[in-house]
Structures are given as structure tokens and as C-alpha cells.
Scaffold this motif. Structure first.
Motif, PDB file in Angstrom:
ATOM      1  N   LYS A 150       4.145   1.736   9.494  1.00 35.84           N
ATOM      2  CA  LYS A 150       3.277   3.372   9.564  1.00 35.84           C
ATOM      3  C   LYS A 150       3.197   4.509  10.364  1.00 35.84           C
ATOM      4  O   LYS A 150       3.117   5.132  10.067  1.00 35.84           O
ATOM      5  CB  LYS A 150       2.605   2.447  11.927  1.00 35.84           C
ATOM      6  CG  LYS A 150       2.275   1.107  11.787  1.00 35.84           C
ATOM      7  CD  LYS A 150       2.534   0.393  12.907  1.00 35.84           C
ATOM      8  CE  LYS A 150       1.316  -0.173  13.207  1.00 35.84           C
ATOM      9  NZ  LYS A 150       1.812  -0.983  14.805  1.00 35.84           N
ATOM     10  N   MET A 151       4.829   4.155  10.531  1.00 32.22           N
ATOM     11  CA  MET A 151       5.407   5.585  10.189  1.00 32.22           C
ATOM     12  C   MET A 151       5.024   6.718   8.751  1.00 32.22           C
ATOM     13  O   MET A 151       4.792   7.858   8.746  1.00 32.22           O
ATOM     14  CB  MET A 151       6.834   5.848  10.338  1.00 32.22           C
ATOM     15  CG  MET A 151       7.876   6.900  10.348  1.00 32.22           C
ATOM     16  SD  MET A 151       9.323   7.068  10.120  1.00 32.22           S
ATOM     17  CE  MET A 151       9.717   6.187  11.601  1.00 32.22           C
ATOM     18  N   LEU A 152       5.221   5.522   8.176  1.00 30.08           N
ATOM     19  CA  LEU A 152       4.681   6.666   6.898  1.00 30.08           C
ATOM     20  C   LEU A 152       3.483   6.852   6.114  1.00 30.08           C
ATOM     21  O   LEU A 152       3.518   7.377   5.699  1.00 30.08           O
ATOM     22  CB  LEU A 152       4.696   5.296   5.654  1.00 30.08           C
ATOM     23  CG  LEU A 152       6.293   4.633   5.277  1.00 30.08           C
ATOM     24  CD1 LEU A 152       6.579   3.475   4.685  1.00 30.08           C
ATOM     25  CD2 LEU A 152       7.747   6.152   4.889  1.00 30.08           C
TER      26      LEU A 152
ATOM     27  N   PRO B 152      10.543  10.703   5.559  1.00 37.38           N
ATOM     28  CA  PRO B 152      10.661   9.115   6.161  1.00 37.38           C
ATOM     29  C   PRO B 152      11.495   8.238   6.580  1.00 37.38           C
ATOM     30  O   PRO B 152      11.701   8.329   5.114  1.00 37.38           O
ATOM     31  CB  PRO B 152       8.929   8.607   6.206  1.00 37.38           C
ATOM     32  CG  PRO B 152       7.931   9.110   6.580  1.00 37.38           C
ATOM     33  CD  PRO B 152       9.428  10.702   5.551  1.00 37.38           C
ATOM     34  N   ILE B 153      12.558   8.048   6.982  1.00 39.26           N
ATOM     35  CA  ILE B 153      13.882   7.310   6.531  1.00 39.26           C
ATOM     36  C   ILE B 153      13.840   6.128   7.937  1.00 39.26           C
ATOM     37  O   ILE B 153      13.347   6.851   9.334  1.00 39.26           O
ATOM     38  CB  ILE B 153      14.692   8.363   6.591  1.00 39.26           C
ATOM     39  CG1 ILE B 153      15.041   9.129   5.656  1.00 39.26           C
ATOM     40  CG2 ILE B 153      16.222   7.542   6.778  1.00 39.26           C
ATOM     41  CD1 ILE B 153      15.704  10.086   6.385  1.00 39.26           C
ATOM     42  N   PHE B 154      14.317   5.076   7.481  1.00 42.88           N
ATOM     43  CA  PHE B 154      14.791   4.051   8.523  1.00 42.88           C
ATOM     44  C   PHE B 154      15.679   3.481   7.803  1.00 42.88           C
ATOM     45  O   PHE B 154      16.182   3.525   6.660  1.00 42.88           O
ATOM     46  CB  PHE B 154      13.103   2.664   8.162  1.00 42.88           C
ATOM     47  CG  PHE B 154      13.803   1.312   9.111  1.00 42.88           C
ATOM     48  CD1 PHE B 154      14.515   1.241  10.587  1.00 42.88           C
ATOM     49  CD2 PHE B 154      13.185   0.260   8.403  1.00 42.88           C
ATOM     50  CE1 PHE B 154      14.404   0.262  10.627  1.00 42.88           C
ATOM     51  CE2 PHE B 154      13.546  -0.920   8.733  1.00 42.88           C
ATOM     52  CZ  PHE B 154      13.469  -1.148  10.374  1.00 42.88           C
ATOM     53  N   GLY B 155      16.752   3.155   8.827  1.00 40.82           N
ATOM     54  CA  GLY B 155      18.053   3.165   8.647  1.00 40.82           C
ATOM     55  C   GLY B 155      18.442   1.652   9.025  1.00 40.82           C
ATOM     56  O   GLY B 155      17.788   1.069  10.250  1.00 40.82           O
ATOM     57  N   ILE B 156      18.773   0.477   8.405  1.00 40.53           N
ATOM     58  CA  ILE B 156      19.209  -0.662   9.247  1.00 40.53           C
ATOM     59  C   ILE B 156      21.147  -0.803   9.179  1.00 40.53           C
ATOM     60  O   ILE B 156      21.601  -0.510   8.327  1.00 40.53           O
ATOM     61  CB  ILE B 156      19.083  -2.118   8.478  1.00 40.53           C
ATOM     62  CG1 ILE B 156      17.377  -2.104   9.256  1.00 40.53           C
ATOM     63  CG2 ILE B 156      19.197  -3.244   9.269  1.00 40.53           C
ATOM     64  CD1 ILE B 156      17.163  -4.079   8.260  1.00 40.53           C
ATOM     65  N   CYS B 157      21.530  -1.317   9.859  1.00 41.31           N
ATOM     66  CA  CYS B 157      22.833  -1.036  10.667  1.00 41.31           C
ATOM     67  C   CYS B 157      24.215  -0.363   9.664  1.00 41.31           C
ATOM     68  O   CYS B 157      24.181   1.164  10.704  1.00 41.31           O
ATOM     69  CB  CYS B 157      23.349  -2.394  10.262  1.00 41.31           C
ATOM     70  SG  CYS B 157      25.145  -3.371   9.836  1.00 41.31           S
ATOM     71  N   LEU B 158      24.486  -0.763   8.445  1.00 43.19           N
ATOM     72  CA  LEU B 158      25.480   0.795   8.109  1.00 43.19           C
ATOM     73  C   LEU B 158      24.173   1.788   7.839  1.00 43.19           C
ATOM     74  O   LEU B 158      25.256   3.142   8.101  1.00 43.19           O
ATOM     75  CB  LEU B 158      25.698   0.265   6.923  1.00 43.19           C
ATOM     76  CG  LEU B 158      26.929   1.669   6.071  1.00 43.19           C
ATOM     77  CD1 LEU B 158      27.799   2.129   6.639  1.00 43.19           C
ATOM     78  CD2 LEU B 158      27.033   1.501   4.014  1.00 43.19           C
ATOM     79  N   GLY B 159      23.537   1.683   7.660  1.00 42.66           N
ATOM     80  CA  GLY B 159      22.501   2.638   7.398  1.00 42.66           C
ATOM     81  C   GLY B 159      22.125   3.823   8.924  1.00 42.66           C
ATOM     82  O   GLY B 159      21.965   5.062   8.436  1.00 42.66           O
TER      83      GLY B 159
ATOM     84  N   THR C  26       0.862  -1.272   0.366  1.00 38.64           N
ATOM     85  CA  THR C  26      -0.039  -0.290  -0.292  1.00 38.64           C
ATOM     86  C   THR C  26       1.180   0.931  -0.010  1.00 38.64           C
ATOM     87  O   THR C  26       0.394   2.335  -0.544  1.00 38.64           O
ATOM     88  CB  THR C  26      -0.621  -0.016   1.247  1.00 38.64           C
ATOM     89  OG1 THR C  26      -0.076  -0.089   2.152  1.00 38.64           O
ATOM     90  CG2 THR C  26      -1.580  -1.305   1.007  1.00 38.64           C
ATOM     91  N   LYS C  27       2.165   1.337   0.496  1.00 38.66           N
ATOM     92  CA  LYS C  27       3.218   2.700   0.693  1.00 38.66           C
ATOM     93  C   LYS C  27       4.061   2.286  -0.513  1.00 38.66           C
ATOM     94  O   LYS C  27       4.941   0.898  -1.047  1.00 38.66           O
ATOM     95  CB  LYS C  27       3.816   2.491   1.429  1.00 38.66           C
ATOM     96  CG  LYS C  27       2.226   3.131   2.627  1.00 38.66           C
ATOM     97  CD  LYS C  27       2.192   4.197   2.518  1.00 38.66           C
ATOM     98  CE  LYS C  27       0.954   4.548   3.620  1.00 38.66           C
ATOM     99  NZ  LYS C  27       0.396   6.044   3.689  1.00 38.66           N
ATOM    100  N   LYS C  28       5.021   2.749  -1.284  1.00 42.99           N
ATOM    101  CA  LYS C  28       6.135   2.890  -1.781  1.00 42.99           C
ATOM    102  C   LYS C  28       7.262   3.088  -1.833  1.00 42.99           C
ATOM    103  O   LYS C  28       6.977   5.050  -1.024  1.00 42.99           O
ATOM    104  CB  LYS C  28       5.813   3.638  -3.694  1.00 42.99           C
ATOM    105  CG  LYS C  28       4.804   3.148  -4.366  1.00 42.99           C
ATOM    106  CD  LYS C  28       4.548   3.640  -5.519  1.00 42.99           C
ATOM    107  CE  LYS C  28       3.605   2.835  -6.044  1.00 42.99           C
ATOM    108  NZ  LYS C  28       3.421   2.963  -7.672  1.00 42.99           N
ATOM    109  N   ILE C  29       8.700   2.630  -1.504  1.00 42.97           N
ATOM    110  CA  ILE C  29       9.439   3.683  -0.261  1.00 42.97           C
ATOM    111  C   ILE C  29      10.684   3.199  -1.802  1.00 42.97           C
ATOM    112  O   ILE C  29      10.454   2.348  -2.959  1.00 42.97           O
ATOM    113  CB  ILE C  29       9.749   3.028   0.228  1.00 42.97           C
ATOM    114  CG1 ILE C  29      10.675   1.521   0.661  1.00 42.97           C
ATOM    115  CG2 ILE C  29       9.187   3.594   1.634  1.00 42.97           C
ATOM    116  CD1 ILE C  29      10.960   0.641   1.852  1.00 42.97           C
TER     117      ILE C  29
END
Length: 372
Positions: free
Chosen positions: A370-372, A263-270, A186-189
């Protein structure tokens, strides 16, 4: 099996047997405590530039297959195992691990005391080393090592990032049907590829996001234009190899995205790059966190989650000045998760997609949705 020699920057020289590619490679050596998932570890782009020592003694027993690839290639410099099994037994096996290593020019090192190597790394820290099936004299190996660049001097994301954009089509893998679920989005990133793992993309899609993976070379202006045109709802910053401090272009790019409140989400290096972009430089751990058994406390719920980890760098404790700490590592109390106070930005240091490892943190992808 042919002879292979290992020389460490602390002066240690060891001899072993080779079961992968032949030649000479230089990289940083770390150890991984995962009990399963050696193929996913070998094909994780975050290990580019590194030798991985497995503390699990038996490696190769189930072979390799196309479905368990975390990327299109094996990216580490080599793997070091106590006992290698060349004749795997598993109904999903398509080829032995040695074939995968040879195909992607990765050294395989066996018949060596991995417990001793792990103790050295725990006491002295991750270090550079050279391994060779061609050179066996200590002074010659030392010369090769000293004349080679260190891992923190090389921008490995330029090697592992995709060259062309693509839309990821798969969702979570169903172990009962041995197939991938049909995405319902339902969302695009946009996912900035610094060395992204396939199962991170699967989890993002499973959480309801259509993911377009883009090269790390994309500009902030291109991303902002897509947000302004309502083509995307947010940005994901992936895992990846190497020292985040040297990635100057990425720092500036992320600063621009933060300033626009995307809205930004990062994992590890991110996760690390978001810290640096906010003005808080990362630091290097003695031997890093690599494995599938790391306890992390969710400070919001009080729940302890067993997590998968793969990193040598960490964000500083002073970042509490601008962000709320959501997760803490119970081994050493380092920060594992953040929500920033001034923007719709969240990140985690561990790998909530696991693969290999426990899936107790998979809910984090839903929180981003949910943040999106």
C-alpha cells in the motif's frame, strides 16, 4: 557416530556425538525455541557464523526436502540437538538431516544436554565456541578459539548474498496442493540481498510485488537510476547475518536511498541498518531472540501477535525521536517495528513471513504494498 568436543569461551568443555560434517568450526552459539521447522532454520542465511542449539529435544523426525529450503545452502556453523533421528518418517522426506548437513559442511552435534547449554547462554549470554571431531584436548581447542576472529569481526553478507540479480517467480506456498501460488503483481521492487529468506520473497510476491533480487554490492546510484526511470517502485532491505555496525558501505548506501524519499521496507538486519543509517546505532542483546513464540504488541491496533524471531541486535529506544514505534516485544519491551516520520520508510525486527512459525504478522507485507 563419532566423538565431537565443544569448547566455549567461558572455559566450558563438553563431549557429544557427531552426525553431520566432520572437522573443526568456530562460531557464536545461540539457542532457538522453535518447535518445528528445523530445516528452515538450518538453511536461513541469518545464521551464518553461528551454532544453533535447539531447545526442542527431538530433531530430524521428518527429514528434509527441496521445498522447505530457505536458501540454496545450509549456512550455520553447526546445530546442537538433544536427540537426533536418522530414520525420518514423512511422505515429503527426500533425505535425512544428516545428509543435508554433510552436503553443506555443517556440523551436527547430538547426545548432549541442550537444557544445560540453554541455561548457560541465558545466564552468560551468547558466546563464541569451537566444535571439533579432530581436536579433543582443552588447551588445543582453546588455542583454536582464541586465534579465530569473532562473529562481529566478519562480514558474512559477502558470503551469503546472491552474486547475480534474478526475478523471484514464486508466491505463497499452498499447503493443501503442495505447490506455489501463481504471482499476480502490480508493483515492482528491488530486494537487496543481505541473506534473504525464500519465504520473504514469496510473501512479497503474494502481496502484489514483482521482486528483483540484487547483490548487496549494487550501488545506491544504480538503484536511484531505476527509480528515476520508473523501473521500480520501492526497495526492500532483507534479513542477514552478523553485526550491522560493521557494514559501513551499506550504511552509506541506505542513507542515499533515504535522502531520495524512496519507499523502503526492512526486515531484521534491514530494520537495524535503517536505524544506523538514520544515526541511531544498534546494541547487542544478551542472548538474542530466536524462536517462533515471541509475543509482539501492535501499538497501532493493540493486537498481540505471536511472532517468529531471529536476531541478536536491536535498535535503541532513542529512535523514537525520529520514528513512530509500531510494534513492541512483550518479553523485554524492545522495539519490534517502526515507521519513520520524515520518509516513506517502515521496518520490523521480527519475521512476518515466519517459516517456521505463526503467520499472524503476514499483513505487514500488504502494508508495504500500500505504501508503494
Amino acid at each position: 557416530m563419532t566423538k565431537i568436543s565443544l569448547y566455549f569461551e567461558n572455559g566450558l568443555l563438553l563431549e557429544a556425538k557427531s552426525f553431520g560434517a566432520e572437522g573443526t568450526s568456530v562460531g557464536e552459539i545461540v539457542f532457538n525455541t522453535s518447535l518445528t521447522g528445523y530445516q528452515e532454520i538450518v538453511t536461513d542465511p541469518s545464521y551464518a557464523g553461528q551454532f544453533v542449539t535447539f531447545t526442542m529435544p527431538e530433531i530430524g523426525n521428518v527429514g528434509c526436502n527441496a521445498q522447505d529450503m530457505e536458501s540454496k545452502a545450509a549456512h550455520c556453523k553447526g546445530i546442537i540437538v538433544r536427540s537426533y533421528q536418522e530414520r525420518p518418517s514423512n511422505f515429503r522426506c527426500e533425505e535425512p538431516l544428516s545428509a543435508l548437513l554433510k552436503k553443506h559442511n555443517v556440523l551436527g552435534i547430538t547426545e548432549i544436554d541442550t537444557r544445560f547449554i540453554t541455561k548457560v547462554l541465558r545466564e552468560e549470554g551468547a558466546m563464541m565456541m569451537v566444535a571439533s571431531t579432530e581436536i579433543h584436548e582443552k588447551e588445543a581447542l582453546k588455542k583454536v578459539l582464541e586465534s579465530s576472529p569473532r562473529i562481529e569481526e566478519i562480514n558474512y553478507i559477502e558470503q551469503v548474498s546472491t552474486k547475480e540479480s534474478y526475478v523471484h517467480k514464486e508466491a505463497r506456498y499452498n499447503a493443501d496442493t503442495f505447490s506455489y501460488e501463481t504471482p499476480k503483481t502490480t508493483k515492482k521492487i528491488i530486494a537487496l540481498d543481505f541473506g534473504i529468506k525464500r519465504n520473504i520473497l514469496n510473501e512479497l510476491t503474494h502481496a502484489g510485488m514483482e521482486v528483483t533480487v540484487v547483490p548487496n554490492s549494487i550501488s545506491a546510484e544504480e538503484i536511484i537510476a531505476k527509480v528515476d526511470a520508473k523501473e521500480i517502485d520501492g526497495v526492500f532491505l532483507s534479513n542477514g547475518p552478523g553485526d550491522p555496525i560493521i557494514l559501513k558501505e551499506e550504511h552509506e548506501k541506505i542513507k542515499k536511498l533515504i535522502a531520495r524519499k524512496i519507499p523502503i521496507f526492512g526486515i531484521c538486519l534491514g530494520h537495524q541498518l535503517l536505524s544506523i543509517a538514520h544515526g541511531y546505532d544498534t546494541f547487542k542483546l544478551q542472548f538474542g531472540h530466536h524462536g517462533g513464540n515471541h509475543p509482539v504488541k501492535n501499538t497501532v491496533t493493540g493486537t498481540v501477535e505471536i511472532t517468529a524471531q531471529n536476531h541478536n541486535y536491536n535498535v535503541p529506544d532513542t529512535i523514537r525521536e525520529i520514528a513512530t514505534v509500531t510494534h513492541v516485544n512483550l518479553f523485554d519491551n524492545t522495539i519490534e517495528g517502526l515507521k519513520y516520520n520524515d520518509s516513506p520508510t517502515m521496518s520490523v525486527q521480527h519475521h512476518p513471513e515466519a517459516s517456521p512459525g505463526p503467520h499472524e504478522s503476514a499483513y505487514i507485507f500488504g502494508e508495504f504494498a500500500k505504501m508503494l
